[in-house]
Design an enzyme around this catalytic site. Structure first.
Site, PDB file in Angstrom:
ATOM      1  N   TYR A  21       0.886  -1.186   0.036  1.00  0.00           N
ATOM      2  CA  TYR A  21      -0.101  -0.034   0.063  1.00  0.00           C
ATOM      3  C   TYR A  21       0.932   1.255  -0.084  1.00  0.00           C
ATOM      4  CZ  TYR A  21      -4.447   2.460   0.833  1.00  0.00           C
ATOM      5  OH  TYR A  21      -5.540   3.206   0.797  1.00  0.00           O
TER       6      TYR A  21
ATOM      7  N   LYS B 109      -3.720   8.440   3.019  1.00  0.00           N
ATOM      8  CA  LYS B 109      -4.823   8.075   3.677  1.00  0.00           C
ATOM      9  C   LYS B 109      -5.215   8.448   5.230  1.00  0.00           C
ATOM     10  CE  LYS B 109      -7.217   6.301   0.266  1.00  0.00           C
ATOM     11  NZ  LYS B 109      -8.648   6.948  -0.391  1.00  0.00           N
TER      12      LYS B 109
END
Length: 257
Positions: free
Chosen positions: A158, A165
Site C-alpha cells: 500500500y 489516507k
C-alpha cells in the site's frame, strides 16, 4: 435495491465513479434508491464512456468532467450546481491517485513530487470540496470520503497511500470541527478491499483480498452495495448525530486486523 433510509428531496454530488464496479458507483446507486437526486462527475474524455452510462441509469441531471488537477475544473462543478440547484445536501469524495513509480516503491523512496501529488489529489481535494460545498449546504449537510485500513496499519504494497489516507482521515476530523456550526457532518468510510480499477494499481491486491477474506470474522468480503448502504445512512438525517468518524464498512475485519 430497497432503500433503508430516506433521501427524498436531497441532492448530492458524487465524485469518483470510474465504472459500474467502483465504490462510488455502489454508493451512488444507494443514494438514488433512497430518493436522492445526483450530480455525477467523470475524470476526462477517456473515462466518460464508462461513467456516463452509470450516471444516466441514476437519472443524474448533472454529468460533468472533474479532474482536480486541472485549475478551475472543480470550481466549475460547484458553479454548475449553484446555477441549477442553488443548494447541496451531501457529497461523496471517492478519488485517490499516486504516480505508479511512487506507489510501487517504499515510502522512504517515494519522490517529493509524487508524494505531494498523491496528497493533493487524494486528500486536499476533499478539503477543497468541503470549502466549496459549505455555502451550498444552507440547511446543513454531509461530507463523505473513502479511506482504507492501510491508513491505520502497515499494509504490504500500500506504501505511499498509507500516510496519504491517514492525512485524509485526520482532515475529516478537523473539517467536522470546522463546520460543526454549519450543521455539516464529515465522515471517512473505511471500506474493506474491493476489486476495483483503482485497486488494481496496488501490487498483489488479489493476495491481499484473499488474506482479508480469510481473517474477516464471517469469511466474507464487503460489497459495493453494502458500502453504499452505509454511505446512504451517513448522508441521511438519521446519521446527523454522527460526525468526524472513521466508519468501518469491512464486515468486521478491522476488529481482528
Amino acid at each position: 435495491m430497497s432503500p433503508i433510509v430516506d433521501l427524498s428531496g436531497k441532492r448530492g454530488l458524487v465524485v469518483g465513479i470510474a465504472n459500474e464496479h467502483s465504490i462510488a458507483s455502489g454508493c451512488a446507486s444507494a443514494f438514488r434508491a433512497a430518493g436522492a437526486e445526483l450530480a455525477v462527475t467523470y475524470l476526462n474524455e477517456k473515462a466518460e464512456p464508462y461513467v456516463r452510462p452509470v450516471a444516466e441509469r441514476l437519472e443524474a441531471p448533472i454529468i460533468v468532467p472533474c479532474d482536480v488537477r486541472v485549475p478551475g475544473q472543480l470550481e466549475a462543478v460547484f458553479e454548475r450546481i449553484t446555477a441549477e440547484w442553488g443548494e447541496l445536501d451531501f457529497l461523496l469524495h471517492s478519488i485517490a491517485y499516486a504516480p505508479r513509480d511512487d506507489l510501487h516503491t517504499s515510502v522512504v523512496n517515494s519522490s517529493p513530487e509524487g508524494f505531494m501529488l498523491a496528497m493533493d489529489i487524494s486528500c486536499h481535494s476533499f478539503v477543497r470540496m468541503a470549502r466549496l460545498a459549505t455555502p451550498l449546504m444552507k440547511k446543513g449537510g454531509s461530507l463523505l470520503t473513502v479511506t482504507f485500513y492501510g491508513a491505520d496499519r502497515v499494509v504490504e504494497n500500500y506504501n505511499l497511500m498509507g500516510p496519504v489516507k491517514a492525512a485524509l482521515e485526520s482532515s475529516v476530523r478537523y473539517i467536522a470541527a470546522d463546520l460543526a456550526s454549519h450543521n455539516i457532518h464529515a465522515h471517512a468510510i473505511s471500506a474493506g478491499p474491493v476489486k476495483t480499477r483503482a485497486a488494481s494499481g496496488i501490487g498483489r491486491f488479489d493476495v491481499l483480498m484473499d488474506e482479508v477474506r480469510a481473517r474477516t470474522p464471517a469469511g466474507q468480503l464487503v460489497t459495493i452495495e453494502e458500502i453504499g448502504r452505509i454511505a446512504a445512512f451517513l448522508a441521511s438525517d438519521a446519521g446527523g448525530p454522527m460526525t468526524g468518524s472513521v466508519v468501518y464498512a469491512d464486515n468486521g475485519f478491522h476488529t481482528v486486523a
